[in-house]
Design an enzyme around this catalytic site. Structure first.
Site, PDB file in Angstrom:
ATOM      1  N   GLU A  93       0.819  -1.196   0.000  1.00 45.55           N
ATOM      2  CA  GLU A  93       0.000   0.000   0.000  1.00 45.55           C
ATOM      3  C   GLU A  93       0.858   1.252   0.000  1.00 45.55           C
ATOM      4  O   GLU A  93       1.963   1.275   0.542  1.00 45.55           O
ATOM      5  CB  GLU A  93      -0.953   0.001   1.200  1.00 45.55           C
ATOM      6  CG  GLU A  93      -2.061  -1.023   1.047  1.00 45.55           C
ATOM      7  CD  GLU A  93      -3.167  -0.869   2.068  1.00 45.55           C
ATOM      8  OE1 GLU A  93      -4.257  -1.407   1.830  1.00 45.55           O
ATOM      9  OE2 GLU A  93      -2.941  -0.229   3.113  1.00 45.55           O
ATOM     10  N   CYS A 106       3.549   8.605   0.230  1.00 44.42           N
ATOM     11  CA  CYS A 106       4.226   7.678   1.141  1.00 44.42           C
ATOM     12  C   CYS A 106       4.309   6.322   0.447  1.00 44.42           C
ATOM     13  O   CYS A 106       3.284   5.745   0.073  1.00 44.42           O
ATOM     14  CB  CYS A 106       3.454   7.575   2.450  1.00 44.42           C
ATOM     15  SG  CYS A 106       4.181   6.407   3.639  1.00 44.42           S
ATOM     16  N   CYS A 113       7.331  -6.868   6.607  1.00 38.75           N
ATOM     17  CA  CYS A 113       8.535  -6.352   7.260  1.00 38.75           C
ATOM     18  C   CYS A 113       9.066  -7.397   8.234  1.00 38.75           C
ATOM     19  O   CYS A 113       8.287  -8.004   8.975  1.00 38.75           O
ATOM     20  CB  CYS A 113       8.223  -5.053   8.010  1.00 38.75           C
ATOM     21  SG  CYS A 113       9.667  -4.295   8.774  1.00 38.75           S
ATOM     22  N   CYS A 117       8.734  -4.978  15.189  1.00 38.05           N
ATOM     23  CA  CYS A 117       8.558  -3.967  16.230  1.00 38.05           C
ATOM     24  C   CYS A 117       7.224  -4.204  16.929  1.00 38.05           C
ATOM     25  O   CYS A 117       6.233  -4.593  16.294  1.00 38.05           O
ATOM     26  CB  CYS A 117       8.598  -2.574  15.625  1.00 38.05           C
ATOM     27  SG  CYS A 117      10.192  -2.179  14.858  1.00 38.05           S
ATOM     28  N   CYS A 120       4.064  -2.540  15.519  1.00 38.81           N
ATOM     29  CA  CYS A 120       3.944  -2.570  14.067  1.00 38.81           C
ATOM     30  C   CYS A 120       3.353  -3.895  13.616  1.00 38.81           C
ATOM     31  O   CYS A 120       3.959  -4.944  13.802  1.00 38.81           O
ATOM     32  CB  CYS A 120       5.311  -2.365  13.424  1.00 38.81           C
ATOM     33  SG  CYS A 120       5.283  -2.506  11.641  1.00 38.81           S
ATOM     34  N   SER A 217      13.677   6.113  12.978  1.00 38.04           N
ATOM     35  CA  SER A 217      12.598   5.601  13.818  1.00 38.04           C
ATOM     36  C   SER A 217      13.178   5.288  15.197  1.00 38.04           C
ATOM     37  O   SER A 217      13.884   4.300  15.377  1.00 38.04           O
ATOM     38  CB  SER A 217      11.992   4.338  13.199  1.00 38.04           C
ATOM     39  OG  SER A 217      11.334   4.648  11.992  1.00 38.04           O
ATOM     40  N   LEU A 218      12.873   6.138  16.157  1.00 39.75           N
ATOM     41  CA  LEU A 218      13.510   6.068  17.472  1.00 39.75           C
ATOM     42  C   LEU A 218      12.605   5.373  18.493  1.00 39.75           C
ATOM     43  O   LEU A 218      12.928   4.314  19.011  1.00 39.75           O
ATOM     44  CB  LEU A 218      13.860   7.476  17.936  1.00 39.75           C
ATOM     45  CG  LEU A 218      14.908   7.614  19.027  1.00 39.75           C
ATOM     46  CD1 LEU A 218      16.253   7.087  18.562  1.00 39.75           C
ATOM     47  CD2 LEU A 218      15.030   9.079  19.444  1.00 39.75           C
ATOM     48  N   CYS A 336      -0.693   7.044   9.800  1.00 40.01           N
ATOM     49  CA  CYS A 336       0.537   6.397  10.241  1.00 40.01           C
ATOM     50  C   CYS A 336       0.200   5.272  11.207  1.00 40.01           C
ATOM     51  O   CYS A 336      -0.464   5.476  12.218  1.00 40.01           O
ATOM     52  CB  CYS A 336       1.428   7.430  10.915  1.00 40.01           C
ATOM     53  SG  CYS A 336       2.995   6.770  11.459  1.00 40.01           S
TER      54      CYS A 336
END
Length: 356
Positions: A93, A106, A113, A117, A120, A217-218, A336
């Site tokens: 997407e 985006c 992935c 995480c 996520c 990405s922290l 997001c």
């Protein structure tokens, strides 16, 4: 599966090899390159300066193919979410976000992935494969082709599905075409790559002659908590990631952006804010706070508005540049943290988080 070879996604060297194969001079590759990326023409017959004979030979063995759009969802705020179905039935997407002064695309670099995480859902749903250059560039081409013809600036953010630096070669191949003045002509300062901090690949990216902006990405201000949220901390430590990011040559002297998803009761306290302020003290940095966009499968809740405001105020008082990302497309699960993985039949199988 298409039988013809796809020209779309080839760089200058790749197109020169095609022309050499056809017995044509190298300058024909430059002409074709401009048709493919600057003009984004898909009909080989319309590439009028190539000559009828060359066009006929190209049409006999080649094609210009973009990823197939399986569906489009339009939000009440104007955001459009694209579902692309790829040749092997993998799905990805992308999101188009129109705003008053700019337009943002985006894009994804992996189907799924592998990073897992905790917040996520792409990691929960698993990982299928890396995308190819034409599949990455094709997302941008599709959105640009369908958007209204306007003078507003284009921004491209590599913040969709997947970790782009785990697909380094294809991602950088695509970025070169996107930033090339004879390609998509997206200025480097208008293109941002988001990564958890894959250090060997980040070092390679620093050596590129033309580079995008960098977002890290922290999501935690100290290693123990970050390790709980992001297993990649075991391999690439927080302090090393920040040290590398601060050496990254941002286009035109800008700042590295640190993305920080706020999770209620997990990483959103005033103590966490002060830790983050100390961590970034003196750095050329901007923090982008992202209140979690909840989903049923995510085991966290969104922070309260008061917690977001307090967190941002502490950073600002410490002279750390800070912004809060406003959600777009929540009603179509395009905000997001809400992109989807789909099954082969096209049904939603998992929600996923685009902020790793």
């Amino acid at each position: 599966m298409a039988s013809k070879r796809n020209l779309f996604g080839l760089d200058r060297a790749g197109l020169e090899a095609v022309m050499a194969e056809l017995g044509e001079p190298a300058y024909r590759a430059r002409q074709l390159y401009v048709w493919l990326y600057r003009r984004r023409v898909r009909d080989l017959a319309a590439m009028t300066d190539l000559g009828k004979g060359l066009r006929a030979r190209l049409e006999s063995g080649f094609e210009v193919r973009w990823p197939e759009v399986a569906s489009r969802d339009v939000s009440r705020d104007g955001t459009i979410k694209y579902l692309f179905r790829l040749d092997d039935d993998a799905t990805i997407e992308s999101v188009f976000i129109p705003e008053e002064r700019r337009r943002t695309i985006c894009i994804s670099t992996q189907a799924g992935c592998p990073l897992k995480c905790a917040f996520c859902l792409t990691g929960i749903a698993g990982y299928k494969r890396n995308l190819k250059p034409w599949e990455i560039v094709g997302q941008v081409a599709t959105v640009m082709d369908e958007a209204p013809r306007q003078e507003r600036v284009w921004n491209v953010v590599v913040m969709g599905m997947g970790e782009p630096l785990l697909n380094y070669e294809a991602t950088v191949h695509a970025l070169r075409i996107l930033m090339d003045p004879e390609g998509f002509a997206v200025p480097p300062k208008k293109l941002t790559l988001s990564t958890v901090g894959i250090l060997p690949a980040l070092e390679k990216l620093m050596a590129e002659p033309v580079r995008p902006n960098l977002a890290i990405s922290l999501h935690a201000p100290e290693p123990v908590l970050r390790r709980q949220l992001m297993p990649i901390e075991e391999k690439y430590r927080l302090e090393d990631v920040i040290a590398a990011a601060q050496r990254y040559p941002i286009p035109r002297g800008g700042r590295v952006t640190y993305e920080y998803v706020l999770l209620k009761g997990v990483n959103d306290s005033t103590t966490h804010a002060r830790q983050l302020a100390r961590l970034l003290r003196g750095a050329k940095a901007k923090v982008n706070l992202i209140p979690l966009n909840p989903a049923a499968e995510i085991p966290f809740d969104a922070p309260t508005p008061e917690a977001v405001d307090a967190f941002a105020a502490i950073l600002a008082d410490a002279h750390v540049a800070v912004s809060v990302r406003r959600p777009r497309g929540q009603d179509i699960l395009a905000a997001c943290g809400q992109l989807h993985l789909r099954d082969a039949a096209g049904d939603a199988s998992r929600s996923r988080a685009s902020a790793r």
